[in-house]
Design an enzyme around this catalytic site. Sequence first.
Site, PDB file in Angstrom:
ATOM      1  N   LYS A  90      42.351  36.247  28.354  1.00  0.00           N
ATOM      2  CA  LYS A  90      41.447  35.136  28.659  1.00  0.00           C
ATOM      3  C   LYS A  90      40.446  35.558  29.728  1.00  0.00           C
ATOM      4  O   LYS A  90      40.800  35.724  30.901  1.00  0.00           O
ATOM      5  CB  LYS A  90      42.218  33.915  29.173  1.00  0.00           C
ATOM      6  CG  LYS A  90      41.334  32.685  29.177  1.00  0.00           C
ATOM      7  CD  LYS A  90      41.769  31.590  30.110  1.00  0.00           C
ATOM      8  CE  LYS A  90      41.161  31.647  31.448  1.00  0.00           C
ATOM      9  NZ  LYS A  90      39.690  31.587  31.518  1.00  0.00           N
TER      10      LYS A  90
ATOM     11  N   GLY B 121      42.513  37.310  40.136  1.00  0.00           N
ATOM     12  CA  GLY B 121      41.686  36.159  40.481  1.00  0.00           C
ATOM     13  C   GLY B 121      42.016  35.708  41.894  1.00  0.00           C
ATOM     14  O   GLY B 121      42.567  36.471  42.692  1.00  0.00           O
TER      15      GLY B 121
ATOM     16  N   GLU C  89      44.455  31.146  45.232  1.00  0.00           N
ATOM     17  CA  GLU C  89      44.707  29.731  44.913  1.00  0.00           C
ATOM     18  C   GLU C  89      45.194  29.575  43.461  1.00  0.00           C
ATOM     19  O   GLU C  89      46.211  28.942  43.195  1.00  0.00           O
ATOM     20  CB  GLU C  89      43.375  29.007  45.108  1.00  0.00           C
ATOM     21  CG  GLU C  89      43.408  27.536  45.057  1.00  0.00           C
ATOM     22  CD  GLU C  89      41.979  26.986  44.947  1.00  0.00           C
ATOM     23  OE1 GLU C  89      41.005  27.720  45.226  1.00  0.00           O
ATOM     24  OE2 GLU C  89      41.865  25.813  44.551  1.00  0.00           O
TER      25      GLU C  89
ATOM     26  N   GLY D  71      46.260  32.049  41.579  1.00  0.00           N
ATOM     27  CA  GLY D  71      47.470  32.871  41.452  1.00  0.00           C
ATOM     28  C   GLY D  71      48.724  32.050  41.747  1.00  0.00           C
ATOM     29  O   GLY D  71      49.723  32.133  41.030  1.00  0.00           O
TER      30      GLY D  71
ATOM     31  N   GLU E 173      46.980  40.140  41.149  1.00  0.00           N
ATOM     32  CA  GLU E 173      45.955  40.823  41.942  1.00  0.00           C
ATOM     33  C   GLU E 173      45.023  39.728  42.470  1.00  0.00           C
ATOM     34  O   GLU E 173      44.210  39.188  41.720  1.00  0.00           O
ATOM     35  CB  GLU E 173      45.160  41.821  41.076  1.00  0.00           C
ATOM     36  CG  GLU E 173      46.000  42.916  40.436  1.00  0.00           C
ATOM     37  CD  GLU E 173      46.637  43.862  41.443  1.00  0.00           C
ATOM     38  OE1 GLU E 173      46.253  43.845  42.630  1.00  0.00           O
ATOM     39  OE2 GLU E 173      47.540  44.609  41.041  1.00  0.00           O
TER      40      GLU E 173
ATOM     41  N   GLU F 235      38.466  34.173  52.517  1.00  0.00           N
ATOM     42  CA  GLU F 235      37.641  34.982  51.623  1.00  0.00           C
ATOM     43  C   GLU F 235      36.376  34.203  51.255  1.00  0.00           C
ATOM     44  O   GLU F 235      36.459  33.105  50.712  1.00  0.00           O
ATOM     45  CB  GLU F 235      38.432  35.299  50.351  1.00  0.00           C
ATOM     46  CG  GLU F 235      37.682  36.211  49.415  1.00  0.00           C
ATOM     47  CD  GLU F 235      38.471  36.531  48.153  1.00  0.00           C
ATOM     48  OE1 GLU F 235      39.020  35.595  47.527  1.00  0.00           O
ATOM     49  OE2 GLU F 235      38.529  37.714  47.792  1.00  0.00           O
TER      50      GLU F 235
HETATM   51  P1  NAD Z   1      39.624  32.393  39.787  1.00  0.00           P
HETATM   52  O1  NAD Z   1      40.990  32.473  40.369  1.00  0.00           O
HETATM   53  O2  NAD Z   1      38.851  31.168  39.968  1.00  0.00           O
HETATM   54  O3  NAD Z   1      39.663  32.685  38.221  1.00  0.00           O
HETATM   55  C1  NAD Z   1      40.262  33.839  37.701  1.00  0.00           C
HETATM   56  C2  NAD Z   1      40.679  33.568  36.270  1.00  0.00           C
HETATM   57  O4  NAD Z   1      41.681  32.567  36.277  1.00  0.00           O
HETATM   58  C3  NAD Z   1      39.565  33.043  35.376  1.00  0.00           C
HETATM   59  O5  NAD Z   1      39.711  33.579  34.078  1.00  0.00           O
HETATM   60  C4  NAD Z   1      39.827  31.567  35.366  1.00  0.00           C
HETATM   61  O6  NAD Z   1      39.336  30.910  34.214  1.00  0.00           O
HETATM   62  C5  NAD Z   1      41.331  31.541  35.379  1.00  0.00           C
HETATM   63  N1  NAD Z   1      41.921  30.277  35.841  1.00  0.00           N
HETATM   64  C6  NAD Z   1      41.360  29.338  36.644  1.00  0.00           C
HETATM   65  N2  NAD Z   1      42.223  28.307  36.808  1.00  0.00           N
HETATM   66  C7  NAD Z   1      43.346  28.625  36.112  1.00  0.00           C
HETATM   67  C8  NAD Z   1      44.577  27.979  35.892  1.00  0.00           C
HETATM   68  N3  NAD Z   1      44.852  26.797  36.433  1.00  0.00           N
HETATM   69  N4  NAD Z   1      45.490  28.591  35.118  1.00  0.00           N
HETATM   70  C9  NAD Z   1      45.243  29.800  34.565  1.00  0.00           C
HETATM   71  N5  NAD Z   1      44.081  30.456  34.729  1.00  0.00           N
HETATM   72  C10 NAD Z   1      43.144  29.882  35.502  1.00  0.00           C
HETATM   73  O7  NAD Z   1      38.875  33.683  40.375  1.00  0.00           O
HETATM   74  P2  NAD Z   1      37.367  34.072  40.141  1.00  0.00           P
HETATM   75  O8  NAD Z   1      36.551  33.098  40.919  1.00  0.00           O
HETATM   76  O9  NAD Z   1      37.093  34.293  38.699  1.00  0.00           O
HETATM   77  O10 NAD Z   1      37.334  35.509  40.828  1.00  0.00           O
HETATM   78  C11 NAD Z   1      37.245  35.688  42.187  1.00  0.00           C
HETATM   79  C12 NAD Z   1      38.615  35.910  42.805  1.00  0.00           C
HETATM   80  O11 NAD Z   1      39.257  37.007  42.161  1.00  0.00           O
HETATM   81  C13 NAD Z   1      38.509  36.305  44.258  1.00  0.00           C
HETATM   82  O12 NAD Z   1      39.488  35.618  44.998  1.00  0.00           O
HETATM   83  C14 NAD Z   1      38.795  37.801  44.246  1.00  0.00           C
HETATM   84  O13 NAD Z   1      39.295  38.316  45.454  1.00  0.00           O
HETATM   85  C15 NAD Z   1      39.781  37.895  43.139  1.00  0.00           C
HETATM   86  N6  NAD Z   1      39.838  39.264  42.609  1.00  0.00           N
HETATM   87  C16 NAD Z   1      40.914  40.030  42.930  1.00  0.00           C
HETATM   88  C17 NAD Z   1      40.971  41.348  42.502  1.00  0.00           C
HETATM   89  C18 NAD Z   1      42.136  42.231  42.858  1.00  0.00           C
HETATM   90  O14 NAD Z   1      42.278  43.273  42.230  1.00  0.00           O
HETATM   91  N7  NAD Z   1      42.967  41.875  43.815  1.00  0.00           N
HETATM   92  C19 NAD Z   1      39.932  41.868  41.716  1.00  0.00           C
HETATM   93  C20 NAD Z   1      38.857  41.047  41.402  1.00  0.00           C
HETATM   94  C21 NAD Z   1      38.819  39.729  41.850  1.00  0.00           C
END
Ligand code: NAD
Length: 494
Positions: A174, A227, A230, A232, A249, A384
Site C-alpha cells: 500500500k 511512516g 503516530e 506506527g 521504520e 519531528e
Molecule cells: P504516515 O505515517 O502518515 O503514512 C505512512 C503510510 O501509512 C502511508 O501509506 C499512509 O497511507 C499509511 N497510513 C496512514 N494511516 C494509517 C493507518 N491508520 N493504518 C495503516 N496505514 C496508515 O507517514 P508519511 O507522512 O507518509 O511519511 C512521513 C513519516 O515517515 C515521517 O515520520 C518519517 O520520519 C517517516 N519515515 C521513516 C523512515 C524510516 O526508515 N525510519 C523512512 C521514511 C519516512
Amino acid sequence: MIPYYPLYLNGEFRETKSRQGVVNPSSGEAIAEAAIASSGDVEAALDSARRAFDTGPWRKISLSERKSFLLKISKGIIEKAAELARLETLNTGKPIKESTFMDVPSAAKTFEHFANNLGRYLKDESLELENAKSHILHEPYGVVVLIVPWNYPLLIASWKLACALAAGNTVVLKPSSLTPLTALELAKIIDGAGLPRGVVNIIHASGDAIGEQLCADKRVDMISFTGSSEVGKKIIAYSAENVKKLIMELGGKSASIVLKDADLESALTGCLCSIFLNQGQMCTAMSRIFVEDELYDRFVKDFLEKAKRIKLGDGLDYQTQMGPLISASQRKKVIAYVEKAKAEGAKLSCGGKIPNVPMLRNGFFFEPTVFEDVSEKMSIFQEEVFGPVACLNRFSDLDGAIALVNGTDFALAASLWARDTEKAKDLAGKINAGIIWINTYGMFYNDLPYGGFKQSGFGKELGREGFLEYTRLKNIIIDQAKEAKPLVSYWYGF
Ligand code: NAD
C-alpha cells in the site's frame, strides 16, 4: 485527459468505482487519477496473496527462478528509468536530479542485490549435537503487508518488495495516498516480469480507510511499515490481536555534531544536505546541528549564506535544488512549528516563510529555514518537523551535547564531523541511534542494515539482517541416539 492508474490485484489491473486525483506539489495541479481500493478490494488482495502463498506455485519455485524474477523487475525499472524518475518528481515535487540519479537507480539496484544474494543470505544451517542433529531453516513468513510513506515512494517500496519477495513471501503493498503513482507503475513492470498470479498485489487508498482492515486480518503474517511514529503505534495496536511479526521504520529527530577539528567545507555542505535535501522530508533529516564553540560563528555565517542561496523551483527543472513540500497540509504543519518556535523564543536566522516568487505561487514551497538559540524544551527541538527547518546549537561541553542529542523520544541516525575519526568513533558509541555517519551523510548500502531505536522503531531494512527479517527460523531436530533408545522413550517407563 490525465492518466488513470488502476489497482493491481491477483495478476490483473482492476478499475474501481472511486478514484482520487493525484496532485503535483510544484504546481498544485492534478496530474493523474488513481483507483481507490474499497473494503472489498482489500479483501480480494488479502485473499489473493494468501492463496498465492498457500497453494500457488511461488513457494515451490527454485531460488534461481526467484532470482530471475527479481532481476527482471530490476531490468524493467532500468528500462523505464527516465519515465519513473519524471513520474516520481511530478508526484513528490522532489528535484528531478534526485529521482534520476538516486531514487530510481537505487530501486533497481536493490532488486538486483537481493536477487544476486538471496542464495547466500538464505544459507540454512545443520548442527551435529550429542545424540541429535538439527536443521535450522529459513522459511518465508507468508503474506506480508508493506505500507510505505510519500517521501521516497518508489525506493522504500523497492526495499521492502525486493526483500519480501527474495525471501519467498507474497505481498500486499500500500503506497501513500499522496504518492501512489510510481508504485502503480511498478505494478506494470512486475506484471511484465511474469511473477505468478497473486504474489504481488498493489492497492491504494487512505491509510485511515483501509489500514485497520489490512493490518488486523488473520491472513496476514507480517507487516513491514515505514511512516510516522503516530501511525506506527496504530499499526502495532491493529496487529496485536492476531500477533504478527512487525518491522517498524518510524520518525526521527536526528542530529549532527560538528567538532572543532572538522573540515569546515565538508561539514557545511554535509549539514546543508542533511537537512535540506528532499526539502527536509527525510526520516534521517539532521534537523539539529550541534557545532563546537570554536567553530560556531564561522559555521553559522557560511551555513546561513549557503542556505539562502539554495534554488527553489519546479521539481522538473534540472536547476532546482529544492522543490515544494509534499502538500498544503504538510506546509501548514511546518509553518505551525516555525510560528511556535518563534513564540517560544528561538531566533529565526533565515527563511521561515512561503517564498514570495510568482512562479512558485501555486506550489507548496517553503524557504530553507534556520533557527538559533533553540532550547531543549522547545517543540522544534524535540519533535519531528519533516520540513526544511534546521536548529543550530553551540556547545562547549561534549558530554552535555551528547546528552541533548540523545534526549528525544527518537533514536534513528546521527552524523559526526571531525578530522580525528578515532575520537568520532568513540563518540558514536555514546550516541543512541541505529545509524551513525562519520564525515558523511545519507549513505545507504544494500549490503548494510538500517533502522532505528526507541520511537524510531525496530527491525532492520536492507543488508542480510534486513532481508532475514522477512524469514522465520524453523528448527528441525532429529534424534540420533545410537545404542540407547531416545531419552523420551523412558519417560513413562512402559
Ligand atoms: P504516515 O505515517 O502518515 O503514512 C505512512 C503510510 O501509512 C502511508 O501509506 C499512509 O497511507 C499509511 N497510513 C496512514 N494511516 C494509517 C493507518 N491508520 N493504518 C495503516 N496505514 C496508515 O507517514 P508519511 O507522512 O507518509 O511519511 C512521513 C513519516 O515517515 C515521517 O515520520 C518519517 O520520519 C517517516 N519515515 C521513516 C523512515 C524510516 O526508515 N525510519 C523512512 C521514511 C519516512
